[in-house]
Structure formats: C-alpha cells, structure tokens
Design a protein around this motif. Structure first.
Motif, mmCIF file in Angstrom:
data_model
loop_
_atom_site.group_PDB
_atom_site.id
_atom_site.type_symbol
_atom_site.label_atom_id
_atom_site.label_comp_id
_atom_site.label_asym_id
_atom_site.label_seq_id
_atom_site.Cartn_x
_atom_site.Cartn_y
_atom_site.Cartn_z
ATOM 1 N N GLN A 274 5.754 -83.688 -36.353
ATOM 2 C CA GLN A 274 5.641 -85.134 -36.210
ATOM 3 C C GLN A 274 5.948 -85.836 -37.524
ATOM 4 O O GLN A 274 6.694 -86.823 -37.555
ATOM 5 N N LEU A 277 9.670 -85.716 -38.344
ATOM 6 C CA LEU A 277 10.424 -86.618 -37.484
ATOM 7 C C LEU A 277 10.252 -88.062 -37.916
ATOM 8 O O LEU A 277 11.176 -88.875 -37.837
ATOM 9 N N GLU A 278 9.053 -88.407 -38.369
ATOM 10 C CA GLU A 278 8.749 -89.769 -38.777
ATOM 11 C C GLU A 278 9.436 -90.143 -40.091
ATOM 12 O O GLU A 278 9.880 -91.278 -40.271
ATOM 13 N N ASP A 281 15.545 -87.573 -41.483
ATOM 14 C CA ASP A 281 16.602 -87.495 -40.475
ATOM 15 C C ASP A 281 17.073 -86.062 -40.261
ATOM 16 O O ASP A 281 18.179 -85.833 -39.764
ATOM 17 N N ARG A 312 13.108 -86.082 -29.883
ATOM 18 C CA ARG A 312 14.077 -87.177 -30.003
ATOM 19 C C ARG A 312 13.441 -88.514 -29.613
ATOM 20 O O ARG A 312 13.585 -89.521 -30.313
ATOM 21 N N TYR A 314 10.270 -89.241 -29.579
ATOM 22 C CA TYR A 314 9.220 -89.536 -30.554
ATOM 23 C C TYR A 314 9.821 -90.226 -31.773
ATOM 24 O O TYR A 314 9.322 -91.254 -32.230
ATOM 25 N N ARG A 315 10.895 -89.661 -32.312
ATOM 26 C CA ARG A 315 11.527 -90.242 -33.501
ATOM 27 C C ARG A 315 12.078 -91.635 -33.199
ATOM 28 O O ARG A 315 11.885 -92.573 -33.977
ATOM 29 N N ARG A 319 10.792 -95.218 -34.975
ATOM 30 C CA ARG A 319 11.681 -96.115 -35.703
ATOM 31 C C ARG A 319 11.691 -97.507 -35.066
ATOM 32 O O ARG A 319 11.691 -98.521 -35.756
#
Length: 369
Positions: A274, A277-278, A281, A312, A314-315, A319
């Motif tokens: 997590q 991903l946060e 990239d 995917r 989640y990211r 954003r």
C-alpha cells in the motif's frame, strides 16, 4: 474520553472545521481501543462557514465547551486580522492555564498569537500569510514553509492538508506512529468496504505495526522482519531471530498482535505494498518483489483479499482523492484566491508537494490557508 474542542468563528473555512472530525473520527472508527470526543463550539457572532460553499452549524456548545477540553483546535476565520471576538482570548488562555494542548490551523494562528501564548515560540500559518503574521506578531518565530510546528503544548500548521497533518501529529503523540499512518491512509482513501466482510480490516490495521513498539518483547523481531520483507521468510526464521521455539513464537504473536506469525507477516507485506503504491510509480512487478509477495498475480490476490480492491484501482483512487483534496474551488472566506501549497510564485509544474504532504504522492494543487 479525551475531548477535542473546535471553536467555530464566523467565516471559518468549512474544510478546516470538518477536518478534525474526519481525522479523529477515522482514528476511532479503525482502532477500537481509541476514543475521542470532537466537540464543535460556536464562537460569538458565528453565522456560517466561509465560501465557496458556506454552511451553518447547529451545536449546543459555545465557548464554554472549551472548559474541560484536553485539546483545542482553532481553525482560521473571516476577520482574522481584527481583534478576536469577545471571550475568545480568555477562553484560550484559560485552556492553556489548565494544561490543554492548543493547535491553530491556517489563519487561526493569528488568533492564537493575539493571546500572547505564542510569544517566543515557533508557529506556522498559510505560506502567503507568513510574512504578515511575523510583522503583526514580532515575538512569534514564524516558519515560512507552513509545516506543522510542534511547540508543545502549542501546535500550528497551514490549512487543508496542513490541518489534517496537525491532527495526525496529535494522534501520533497519543497513540503512536502505526495508528497515525493507518489513520492517514483511511482519511485519504475512503475506499469501499473489503470484499471479504468475514475478515474485517480494523483489528488487523491496529495489530500490524503495534507490536513493533518499544514496549513489546517481539519488537526487535518485528522490526527485523519488516526490514527484510523482500526475503522468503519462514516461521523458523522468525523463531530463530526471537530466540524462541516455533510454538513459543506463535503463542507470543497471538498474545501481542492477535495473529499467528505468518499471517502477521502477510499483512505487513500488504501494508508495505500500500505504501509503495501511494508514494511512487513503480510497476506492480517491482512492488511484488520488494514486498516478498513474489509475482504480480500473488500480489493482486492478497491485495484484493485484504483491501477489497486491486493495486491499480488503489493507486488511482489515492491519486484522485489527494488531487481533489489539494484543490480548493473558488475563493477563500477572505475573498482571495486559494493558496497553493508551493511557495508563492513558484512554477507548479516543478513543485514538489511531497514535502508539504508528509510523504503523499506529488500532486499539483491549490490549498486554502
């Protein structure tokens, strides 16, 4: 139960008023052992929040609601350059005299500075107001960056994300970094409920990271494990590091975290995924390797099981939500354009908002102080 009192003065930016409720409420909702009461207190002459979407506040509390508060959080408001409304200075000084923590968000720092409580201390406000604050209150050491200033028992920060960061700082002081990190994630994501309701995320979020604190006998092993998540760790590896038998390790893990060792390890890997991903990239393939989950398919399987969504999605959701929160539509309650999180006059295309948003991904946006 700790009381967080939020005085609402006329024209307070709505997001600064609701931010404490969202932050502390999320900490309570996702950590059953935590309790806070967030109490909104209408100040003298309060009519409504500021533009662009003013709303009224119906609360039984006036300034008397500060009398037994453990923490007072003072948002900005219209007319912050004028003398504070009657009774506000006395209420804040009385709270400080009782030993309450006092935080100021955005232009709320002007009101707190008017009490004299910030004299000789560092403080922050919205970046475009920093020079003015320093000129009006020369005894206050103003931080030009608008970062969260911890001059305990007084705290201050810029608006929008700065206000949330201030709340997270207080949660960290109260309950530790693991709780604050998970609270931050939930505040900024608000993703749909897990696809597997029989295995709720709340106890796990509280458990993963808790045992790494200094008071835990498992702390050194947990920290070692988290530093080597990319390795194919086994329960025997963990037992050897802890100097325990596998049975003894399992018993201690269940006692301190509520999870068996390998289940704790898996949850730690998902949480690491997590964060990656946060904050970056990197492709899913690289994240799978760095977290020890091996293949993208394995990462997707465990990620979906524990979070209810794909890596995917989640990211993308993270954003999108951060971008939304860092743009304030319209104008501030003072009638000025909303302040950008980068330095005044800087080129947004080259800005690094990660510094302003405590490790959140780079997002060009505008904020209201």
């Amino acid at each position: 139960m700790p009381v967080i009192a939020v005085p609402a003065l006329d024209g307070v930016p709505g997001h600064q008023l609701t931010g404490p409720g969202v932050s502390f409420g999320t900490a309570v909702r996702h950590h059953p052992h935590i309790a806070y009461e967030v109490r909104y207190c209408a100040g003298p002459g309060f009519r409504a929040t500021g533009s662009p979407a003013p709303f009224r506040l119906d609360t039984p509390w006036g300034l008397e609601g500060l009398a037994d508060a453990d923490t007072v959080l003072l948002p900005g408001h219209d007319g912050f350059r004028a003398e504070p409304p009657p009774g506000v200075v006395d209420a804040l000084r009385a709270a400080a005299g009782r030993g309450s923590r006092i935080g100021a968000i955005g232009t709320g720092t002007f009101t707190l500075a008017a009490t004299g409580l910030l004299d000789g201390r560092r403080a922050a406000t919205g970046r475009r107001y920093a020079a003015e604050l320093a000129e009006r209150h020369p005894r206050v050491e103003v931080d030009p960056e608008g970062s969260v200033m911890d001059a305990a028992p007084f705290f201050s920060a810029a608006g929008v994300l700065g206000g949330v960061d201030l709340c997270l700082r207080l949660i960290t002081l109260d309950h530790g970094e693991a709780v604050a990190v998970e609270t931050e994630r939930q505040v900024f994501l608000q993703l749909h409920e897990p696809a597997e309701p029989a295995e709720p995320a709340t106890p796990v979020a509280a458990a993963v990271g808790t045992a790494a604190r200094g008071g835990s006998r498992l702390g050194p092993t947990i920290r070692w494990m988290e530093a080597h998540l990319d390795r194919p760790l086994t329960v025997h590896d963990l037992a050897d590091h802890a100097g325990l038998t596998v049975r003894g390790l399992t018993r201690r893990f269940r006692t301190e975290t509520g999870l068996p060792p390998l289940q704790y390890l898996l949850r730690a890997r998902v949480q690491r995924a997590q964060r990656l991903l946060e904050r970056g990239d990197e492709p899913v393939e690289r994240i799978a390797a760095r977290t020890g989950l091996g293949t993208p398919a394995n990462l997707r399987h465990h990620f979906l099981h524990h979070t209810g969504t794909s890596p995917r999605t989640y990211r993308t959701a993270f954003r999108s939500l951060v971008s939304t929160l860092t743009w304030a539509d319209g104008r501030t309650g003072e009638g000025h354009p909303a302040e950008a999180p980068w330095a005044d006059g800087a080129d947004p295309a080259g800005s690094d908002v990660r510094r302003r948003t405590s490790g959140r991904p780079e997002t060009n946006g505008r904020t209201d102080s």
